[in-house]
Design an enzyme around this catalytic site. Structure first.
Site, PDB file in Angstrom:
ATOM      1  N   SER A   1      22.063  -9.049 -19.127  1.00  0.00           N
ATOM      2  CA  SER A   1      21.547  -7.727 -18.834  1.00  0.00           C
ATOM      3  C   SER A   1      21.021  -8.297 -17.269  1.00  0.00           C
ATOM      4  CB  SER A   1      20.362  -6.907 -18.788  1.00  0.00           C
ATOM      5  OG  SER A   1      19.938  -6.274 -18.370  1.00  0.00           O
ATOM      6  N   THR A   2      19.685  -7.923 -16.364  1.00  0.00           N
ATOM      7  CA  THR A   2      19.189  -8.089 -15.858  1.00  0.00           C
ATOM      8  C   THR A   2      19.676  -9.585 -15.165  1.00  0.00           C
ATOM      9  OG1 THR A   2      17.202  -6.685 -16.365  1.00  0.00           O
ATOM     10  CG2 THR A   2      17.472  -7.839 -13.970  1.00  0.00           C
TER      11      THR A   2
ATOM     12  N   HIS B   1      24.864  -5.493 -19.067  1.00  0.00           N
ATOM     13  CA  HIS B   1      24.596  -4.238 -18.932  1.00  0.00           C
ATOM     14  C   HIS B   1      24.485  -3.458 -17.479  1.00  0.00           C
ATOM     15  CE1 HIS B   1      21.698  -5.013 -22.394  1.00  0.00           C
ATOM     16  NE2 HIS B   1      22.224  -5.073 -23.083  1.00  0.00           N
TER      17      HIS B   1
ATOM     18  N   MET C   1      16.385  -7.987 -19.407  1.00  0.00           N
ATOM     19  CA  MET C   1      14.952  -7.502 -19.980  1.00  0.00           C
ATOM     20  C   MET C   1      15.891  -7.075 -21.564  1.00  0.00           C
ATOM     21  SD  MET C   1      11.930  -6.889 -19.777  1.00  0.00           S
ATOM     22  CE  MET C   1      11.487  -6.603 -18.028  1.00  0.00           C
TER      23      MET C   1
ATOM     24  N   ASP D   1      17.819  -7.177 -26.331  1.00  0.00           N
ATOM     25  CA  ASP D   1      19.759  -7.049 -27.250  1.00  0.00           C
ATOM     26  C   ASP D   1      20.613  -8.002 -27.697  1.00  0.00           C
ATOM     27  OD1 ASP D   1      22.384  -5.262 -27.980  1.00  0.00           O
ATOM     28  OD2 ASP D   1      22.905  -4.800 -25.458  1.00  0.00           O
TER      29      ASP D   1
END
Length: 336
Positions: free
Chosen positions: A160-161, A186, A279, A282
């Site tokens: 993600s991030t 993501h 973050m 997930d």
């Protein structure tokens, strides 16, 4: 707690006025300045360095990407790209994420005053996330590993991030005959195709956005399209990737949990699961399912993460067999 100091850089007076006023309403945020271009941003930064910069890409005098690279070279700072999410704008935004930006959010092209109010919640969430991150320009290995171990395996990666940088670093180090790899990053719709195209241009492996249904082959990497889940099915001795619509899972679509759970069921001990910077949580439950099915499971270590959220949650669940620095993950992918 001290408020998060935010610098807003956008050439649109309406954007500066509306977003600046919206951010100023939050007691946890302090708007240092709202300026029309990067050169004007340098003056307030001399007296008070921001915790987070909200940055447009296309601006006169100096474009946002050049300013971002300057900031990341001199003093890495969390930067949120605020731009229109169109196919034409995907490539410059991806270039900004690769250069060190921690997030990108949509800026509407029309009805700015009304629509920017709808962006307020998303932007404030992104600002809090960015303030907790540790931005860095990830070193990219441009020379892939010399060999890959024999044997058909399936590699599944969730991020993600900070993941755009991390994935570029990992995939650029893989040899052309690396194990078939499937990825959930993501990312909004219309970004994933351009992201895959960018990675394909710098990697020895072939990288593309996953289609409706396709075979996972050695030397190929499939990235879940924004707005659709990716899952794996086994037919005979082969693995097939399928994309599907559906509700958000772990607050995301695509969801790492959806991918990892399907890999656990389809591949078992023939799989390797890797969870990278991001973050939230997930992927933690899905990675645990993979480990319980006999798969090798790896988490990126805290020191090399932009945000040590998803790996941390996976470790807490007991889903991680080993933790590695980002620079060690490509070799782990190719190990027998």
């Amino acid at each position: 707690m001290n408020p998060i100091k935010v610098l807003l850089v956008d050439d649109s007076a309406v954007v500066r006025q509306v977003l600046g006023a919206a951010l100023a309403e939050d007691p946890q945020v302090r708007v240092l300045a709202a300026v029309a271009n990067p050169l004007l941003a340098l003056e307030p930064m001399k007296t008070c360095w921001p915790d987070v910069i909200v940055l447009d890409i296309e601006m006169p005098v100096m474009d946002g990407l050049s300013f971002l690279k300057k900031i990341m070279a001199e003093r890495p700072t969390p930067v949120i790209i605020c731009s229109t999410l169109t196919e034409a704008g995907a490539r410059p935004t991806l270039a900004a994420l690769a250069a060190g930006a921690v997030a990108a959010i949509a800026k509407p092209k029309s009805n700015l005053r009304e629509l920017l109010h709808d962006t307020k919640t998303e932007l404030l969430h992104a600002i809090r996330l960015a303030a907790a991150s540790r931005p860095r320009v990830a070193p990219v290995a441009r020379h892939p590993l010399e060999t890959a171990a024999p044997g058909q395996r399936l590699v599944a990666i969730g991020a993600s991030t900070g993941g755009t940088q991390a994935l570029e670093s990992v995939l650029a180090a893989l040899p052309a005959n690396a194990p078939g790899t499937v990825i959930v990053q993501h990312m909004p719709e219309k970004f994933t195709a351009a992201f895959a195209e960018r990675l394909d241009s710098i990697c020895a492996v072939h990288v593309r956005e996953a289609g409706a249904r396709q075979l996972v082959r050695r030397g190929e990497v499939l990235i879940a399209p924004g707005g659709r889940h990716l899952q794996i099915k086994r037919i005979g001795n082969n693995f097939w990737a399928e994309t599907l619509d559906g509700p958000l899972v772990s607050r995301h679509k695509p969801s790492v949990d959806v991918l990892f759970r399907s890999v656990a069921q389809a591949a078992g001990a023939r799989a390797r699961g890797i969870i990278l910077t991001g973050m939230g949580d997930d992927g933690a439950a899905g990675l645990l399912a993979m480990r319980e099915a006999g798969a090798d499971t790896i988490a990126q270590d805290e020191a090399s993460c932009v945000v040590y959220g998803m790996p941390k949650e996976a470790v807490k669940k007991g889903a991680v067999a080993r933790t590695l620095a980002l620079g060690q993950i490509a070799a782990a992918i190719c190990a027998a």
